[in-house]
Scaffold this motif. Sequence first.
Motif, PDB file in Angstrom:
ATOM      1  N   SER A 245      54.986 123.468  89.720  1.00 21.86           N
ATOM      2  CA  SER A 245      55.566 122.391  88.910  1.00 21.86           C
ATOM      3  C   SER A 245      57.023 122.120  89.297  1.00 21.86           C
ATOM      4  O   SER A 245      57.464 120.970  89.349  1.00 21.86           O
ATOM      5  N   GLN A 246      57.765 123.187  89.604  1.00 20.82           N
ATOM      6  CA  GLN A 246      59.155 123.023  90.029  1.00 20.82           C
ATOM      7  C   GLN A 246      59.221 122.325  91.381  1.00 20.82           C
ATOM      8  O   GLN A 246      60.039 121.418  91.597  1.00 20.82           O
ATOM      9  N   LEU A 247      58.347 122.745  92.297  1.00 18.36           N
ATOM     10  CA  LEU A 247      58.308 122.122  93.619  1.00 18.36           C
ATOM     11  C   LEU A 247      57.971 120.639  93.501  1.00 18.36           C
ATOM     12  O   LEU A 247      58.607 119.790  94.140  1.00 18.36           O
ATOM     13  N   LYS A 248      56.983 120.331  92.689  1.00 20.09           N
ATOM     14  CA  LYS A 248      56.560 118.938  92.518  1.00 20.09           C
ATOM     15  C   LYS A 248      57.721 118.082  92.015  1.00 20.09           C
ATOM     16  O   LYS A 248      57.945 116.960  92.489  1.00 20.09           O
ATOM     17  N   ALA A 249      58.469 118.619  91.066  1.00 24.36           N
ATOM     18  CA  ALA A 249      59.612 117.874  90.520  1.00 24.36           C
ATOM     19  C   ALA A 249      60.691 117.677  91.577  1.00 24.36           C
ATOM     20  O   ALA A 249      61.272 116.598  91.705  1.00 24.36           O
ATOM     21  N   GLU A 250      60.956 118.736  92.369  1.00 24.89           N
ATOM     22  CA  GLU A 250      62.005 118.659  93.379  1.00 24.89           C
ATOM     23  C   GLU A 250      61.644 117.699  94.507  1.00 24.89           C
ATOM     24  O   GLU A 250      62.521 117.074  95.101  1.00 24.89           O
ATOM     25  N   LEU A 251      60.364 117.559  94.793  1.00 19.82           N
ATOM     26  CA  LEU A 251      59.945 116.635  95.842  1.00 19.82           C
ATOM     27  C   LEU A 251      60.187 115.185  95.428  1.00 19.82           C
ATOM     28  O   LEU A 251      60.196 114.281  96.268  1.00 19.82           O
ATOM     29  N   HIS A 252      60.356 114.964  94.135  1.00 20.17           N
ATOM     30  CA  HIS A 252      60.657 113.622  93.639  1.00 20.17           C
ATOM     31  C   HIS A 252      62.153 113.442  93.342  1.00 20.17           C
ATOM     32  O   HIS A 252      62.667 112.334  93.395  1.00 20.17           O
ATOM     33  N   LYS A 253      62.848 114.537  93.030  1.00 18.23           N
ATOM     34  CA  LYS A 253      64.232 114.430  92.585  1.00 18.23           C
ATOM     35  C   LYS A 253      65.246 115.027  93.563  1.00 18.23           C
ATOM     36  O   LYS A 253      66.333 114.500  93.738  1.00 18.23           O
TER      37      LYS A 253
END
Length: 351
Positions: A245-253
Amino acid sequence: MTDILLEYAHQGATSIRLDAIGFIWKESGTTCIHLPEAHSIIQLWHTIINAFQPNTQLITETNVPHKENISYFGNGFNEANMVYQFTLPPLVLFSFINHNAGKLTKWAKSIDKVSSEATFFNFLASHDGIGMRPTEGILNDEEKQQLVDQVKANGGEVSYKSNPDGSQSVYELNINYSQALVNNEEDVTLEDEIRKTIAAHSILFSVIGVPAIYYHSLLGSTNDVQGYKESGIPRRINREKLEYSQLKAELHKNGRRAEIFTRLKQLILLRQNESAFSPYAEQEIVELDDRVFSLIRKNNKTGEELFFAVNTSRKEVTVPLPFNGQDLVNDQVAEKTIKLPLYGFTWVKRR
């Protein structure tokens, strides 16, 4: 081992890595590496796999000097379908930190098409470090030390091997590859670091063979210093454990992760449509400028031809084109010459 190999193939594995395979046969009184029996075993597996599951790729992993490494293609290419190209990572790194691709160009001129069924398994980063033994005979001690100093300055570690005479020599450099590339006095912005990372991967995507992208490179990771300190294992610095979930968020932000991921994906999408990048297509190294690494890929079956050039320096370089065509990277017509900005590169498809 044969049963295990066949089980993987039976379960649908299409590419199987034979890890440190040079050590598979042990014999007292020898170095226990590259013995004739080791090659005989791979030849046996090659024969069995071809009969049982044709087109399954056997990939040999031997972190040794180039000549020893490519011996695993076998006589008549009856062993590995692909051999890890260990010389590529340190030479690409050396090119970018010195802004000079001369060493890479000279070495690459010795790399030819292997056969219609065998080729190189190319990579820049992996779960291990950047192997230094493959630079033997290519980089001198001073040049090797330059890589060591660069890695240490950028927060990495160095692993050594013990020699028979009791001395030690550098075995591998432990660091995230994109961070190894950074010249701290020059590459002062995040964009500098990202452009340099993508430029290095443009070489990976262009040279003859199959390109393999380490997932931490694709995801724009950095040194996992905490993982190394907690474990005491230098290789852990490039084995960050990711939370989805953290990785997914960072790939967008996250600027770094998102930019590297997006730009590499774009190049992959471009590349997969070009038959000139077939693992078995011809390769011709073009010498233009010490700051530039350049080549031509040609697929004789389709007649498609593609010119690649990358600028390893921070100064704009104008290079002559061997033919007119379409610049795939910038989606524009390219004729006579092309300007490469700092860490810029081009794929020009012949019209």
